[in-house]
Motif scaffolding. Structure first.
Motif: not given
Length: 134
Positions: A61, A86, A88, A112-113
């Protein structure tokens, strides 16, 4: 007319011309040097030309945010808890404009995060944590 009167008139004329030039510069359209040619020969603002491609496959990220800041030409204030750890995954399906690329990254970060990027009233960018879609 006396020399003092002529000198005063000259100073006023110079000031009026300088102020006029300053006003015209503020109203001037973007410089041609800022524009880029498109395949059809048109000159466009670089942000309006679809020439951005990217492929982030498992990028952290924080690195995605670095790229985003470069394209946005502005820093993004992180969420209070900091950037999540996280990764991506997002790939441009075809060349995008800068604005399209930024929107695509924003969507991937949110999905996604759980990161939502917002623009403040003063134009600043900040990130907030939201619930990831799922």
């Amino acid at each position: 007319m006396s020399r003092k009167t002529l000198l005063a008139i000259s100073v006023v004329v110079i000031l009026v011309v300088a102020m006029s030039i300053a006003i015209l510069k503020r109203r001037a359209p973007p410089k041609v040097s800022d524009a880029v040619p498109t395949p059809d020969g048109q000159m466009r603002n670089p942000a309006d030309v679809a020439n951005v491609t990217f492929s982030f496959s498992g990028m952290p990220v924080a690195q995605v945010i670095d790229v985003y800041e470069g394209w946005a030409k502005e820093k993004v204030a992180p969420p209070k808890a900091g950037w999540p750890a996280g990764i991506v995954h997002v790939i441009a399906p075809h060349p995008l404009t800068t604005n399209e690329a930024l929107r695509s990254i924003e969507a991937a970060l949110k999905e996604q995060s759980g990161i939502v990027i917002r623009r403040g009233g003063d134009g600043s960018l900040s990130a907030e944590t939201a619930s990831p879609a799922g």
